[in-house]
Every structure is written in structure tokens, then in C-alpha cells.
Write a protein that holds these residues in place. Structure first.
Motif, short mmCIF file in Angstrom:
data_model
loop_
_atom_site.label_atom_id
_atom_site.label_comp_id
_atom_site.label_asym_id
_atom_site.label_seq_id
_atom_site.Cartn_x
_atom_site.Cartn_y
_atom_site.Cartn_z
N SER A 16 28.42 44.60 37.47
CA SER A 16 28.87 43.82 38.11
C SER A 16 27.45 42.49 37.36
O SER A 16 26.42 42.80 37.13
N THR A 58 39.93 45.86 38.35
CA THR A 58 39.28 44.89 38.64
C THR A 58 39.13 44.91 40.54
O THR A 58 39.99 45.55 40.80
N SER A 72 26.79 40.27 38.32
CA SER A 72 25.31 39.87 39.56
C SER A 72 24.96 41.03 39.99
O SER A 72 23.22 40.81 40.27
N ASP A 76 34.21 39.93 51.63
CA ASP A 76 33.29 39.16 50.31
C ASP A 76 32.14 39.87 50.31
O ASP A 76 31.25 39.20 50.68
N GLN A 114 38.43 49.22 45.57
CA GLN A 114 38.03 48.19 47.04
C GLN A 114 37.01 48.14 47.09
O GLN A 114 36.12 49.31 46.74
N VAL A 148 31.32 39.44 41.10
CA VAL A 148 32.25 40.16 40.29
C VAL A 148 32.40 41.23 40.49
O VAL A 148 30.70 41.51 39.99
N ALA A 149 33.98 42.49 40.69
CA ALA A 149 33.11 44.36 40.35
C ALA A 149 34.78 44.93 39.29
O ALA A 149 35.31 44.72 39.92
N THR A 150 33.67 45.53 38.26
CA THR A 150 34.83 46.47 37.65
C THR A 150 34.56 47.40 37.81
O THR A 150 34.02 47.74 37.29
N ASP A 205 39.05 44.74 44.41
CA ASP A 205 39.46 44.06 45.64
C ASP A 205 38.79 44.59 46.26
O ASP A 205 37.24 45.04 46.93
N ASP A 206 37.55 42.77 46.81
CA ASP A 206 36.36 42.32 47.56
C ASP A 206 37.21 41.99 48.99
O ASP A 206 36.85 40.66 49.15
N ALA A 224 29.74 33.62 40.29
CA ALA A 224 30.44 34.11 41.62
C ALA A 224 30.45 35.83 41.44
O ALA A 224 30.71 36.68 40.06
#
Length: 302
Positions: A75, A142, A77, A148, A41, A123-125, A144-145, A121
Motif C-alpha cells: 500500500s 485488491t 500508505s 475502512d 479482506q 488502498v491495499a494490494t 476489500d476494506d 486514500a
């Protein structure tokens, strides 16, 4: 040598090479997957926002302890990936939170137009290399966020990037005060310096509007909870000083003792390239100390 013979030899060589490759693949052990019960997370605490840290919570719902040898948060981003290679152990049916410095945010949209709010969008692995009593394992989770967090960081960073292309918003080094005791009054004089004013040789363009500055848990406007402004700033324009008359938002000793973000002013801004939101500006050490002293003086707590 005849052409048929030569072709036959080539075919035999290709077949032999293919067989050797298959044999090598068969001898290479497959990577051991991560043990059951691991999850990840991402989030931030209040102090992590200004410090630009990401909190990664690794939970182990399995029945055996897991030592994380290496952790990587990837990610699209953020570049580069965020890495922690100092081992840590997560006990059985336990969890541990790790803080890592945030990488730079990629604000360019997929189409390549930098002047757009169309950012992918976030996301993070989370990539983990771990060891357990059964041996080494590796794999991906993967993250959890739930709050946000990644979207908020990207939005704030990309807004800041758009604003800084137009002008710098600079908090003063010192607080301006008049009077003394409970009659003391104070002003925060914020300097807005358009980009061309600071770098005349640069070709800059764009604009933004500062709609308002929000009050904090510690400070508010002299005439209300926030400072309504509606000031437009354009690249290439003249520097401007924004004067914010400030008063304590409340008067008790715990206001300063428990303060974490009370001297960070949130500016509500809209940019000409379509971004909008709050841009935080922090007080330096001297200004922060003077704001605390003013709080005590105005509230009669000295």
C-alpha cells in the motif's frame, strides 16, 4: 571496409539480436494466474489496534485447497510492504485470517508538504504466491476494506505524528487515590510535555487543542461521561499536568473480567496542521492494575 558495408553488418547484428530476444521471450513461460475464487479482506479486532496488527482474511471459494506460500500486503500508505512468508493452507470453500504487524504509516501528502492532512486514500494490494494440485501460481488481489480499517489507521497514526511534533502526552505510572472503600476517590494525572521542553536544542513549532477526554467502558469522569478540557498546547511552552477525576462507568464484576480497552483513554485533539480525531493513550501495567483495584474498591466488589 566501405561505410555501406559497415552499416549493412550493423543492421544484420541488430536484427539477429532482436530475433534472439524474441526467441527467448517465446521460450519463457507466462506466470500462471491465481486460481478462481480467491479474495482478500483487511480488518482489525479490538486487541489488534493496540498491538498494531492487520488482519488479512483470505477466502477460497474455489473447489480445491490452496497453499499460500507467500503473502505480501502493499500500500502506498505503509512502508515497507507487510510480508508473511510462512506457508498456510486455505481449504476449498473456506477462509483463514492471518495477522501481520503493521508497517510504518506514510503521512507525507503527495505534494510533499508534511504539515497537511491531505494524505493519499489508503488502498491495499495483496500479492500471493500459491500452490495447488495443479502447480504453482501467483498474482494480485485488491483487498476489500469493509470497515475502512486502513483509513482509520492512517488517520490515527498521522494525528499522533502531528501531536508528537508539538508535545508528548504521558500517562502516569501510578493512580493517585484518597480515602478507602466505596468512599475512595481517584485521579489520573496526565503529563503534557511540549517538545522544546524535552529537547531544547530542536527547532519545533505548532500547537494542538485537547478538546476532551472520552470515557471508556470501564471508566468515566467523576462529574459525567467524559472530561471536557479545551486546553491548548504549544511547542516550546511549559509542561502542564491534566488531572482527570475518575470513577467507574459501571459497577459489576464483569466490568474488569471482560475488559479489553477500558484503561485506554481516548483524547479528542485538533492540531494546527489540520488534523483532528482521537488519540489513544494506554495505561502501563502498574496503572492498569491500580485502576482495576480502584474499580473493585469503589464499587464494593472486594
Amino acid at each position: 571496409m566501405s561505410r555501406a558495408r559497415l552499416n549493412r553488418r550493423r543492421a544484420i547484428s541488430v536484427a539477429a539480436a532482436f530475433a534472439a530476444a524474441l526467441a527467448l521471450a517465446a521460450c519463457t513461460p507466462a506466470a500462471t494466474p491465481l486460481p478462481e475464487g480467491l479474495s482478500a479482506q483487511v480488518k482489525q479486532g479490538r486487541l489488534d489496534v493496540e498491538a498494531r496488527r492487520l488482519v488479512v482474511r483470505i477466502e477460497n471459494a474455489g473447489g480445491v485447497p490452496v497453499t499460500v506460500e507467500r503473502l505480501e500486503i502493499a500500500s502506498p500508505s505503509f512502508t515497507p510492504a507487510m510480508v508473511r512468508d510462512e506457508p498456510f493452507e486455505v481449504g476449498a470453500d473456506d477462509a483463514l485470517e492471518i495477522r501481520v504487524p503493521l508497517s510504518e504509516t506514510d503521512c507525507a501528502p503527495s505534494g510533499g508538504d508534511a504539515d497537511s492532512s491531505d494524505v493519499a486514500a489508503p488502498v491495499a494490494t495483496v500479492v500471493l504466491d500459491v500452490t495447488t494440485e495443479s502447480g504453482a501460481a501467483s498474482g494480485e488481489l485488491t483487498a476489500d476494506d469493509p470497515f475502512d480499517t486502513l483509513a482509520r489507521v492512517v488517520a490515527a497514526d498521522c494525528l499522533a505524528e502531528s501531536v508528537e511534533r508539538v508535545a508528548a502526552i504521558v500517562m502516569p505510572e501510578h493512580l493517585r487515590v484518597i480515602g478507602s472503600g466505596t468512599e475512595q476517590r481517584a485521579f489520573i494525572d496526565v503529563e503534557v510535555v511540549p517538545a522544546a521542553s524535552a529537547r531544547p536544542s530542536d527547532d519545533v513549532e505548532g500547537s494542538f487543542v485537547i478538546d476532551r477526554v472520552h470515557g471508556t467502558t470501564l471508566l468515566s469522569a467523576e462529574g459525567g461521561a467524559e472530561w471536557p478540557l479545551g486546553i491548548e498546547v504549544a511547542a516550546g511552552g511549559d509542561p502542564v499536568t491534566i488531572t482527570l477525576p475518575v470513577r467507574p462507568a459501571r459497577c459489576d464484576a464483569h466490568g474488569v473480567a471482560d475488559d479489553k480497552r477500558g484503561t485506554i483513554l481516548p483524547f479528542e485533539i485538533r492540531t494546527s496542521d489540520g488534523r483532528a480525531g482521537r488519540l489513544d493513550r494506554s495505561s502501563g501495567d502498574a496503572l492498569k492494575a491500580e485502576l482495576y483495584a480502584y474499580y473493585g474498591e469503589r464499587c464494593g466488589l472486594q
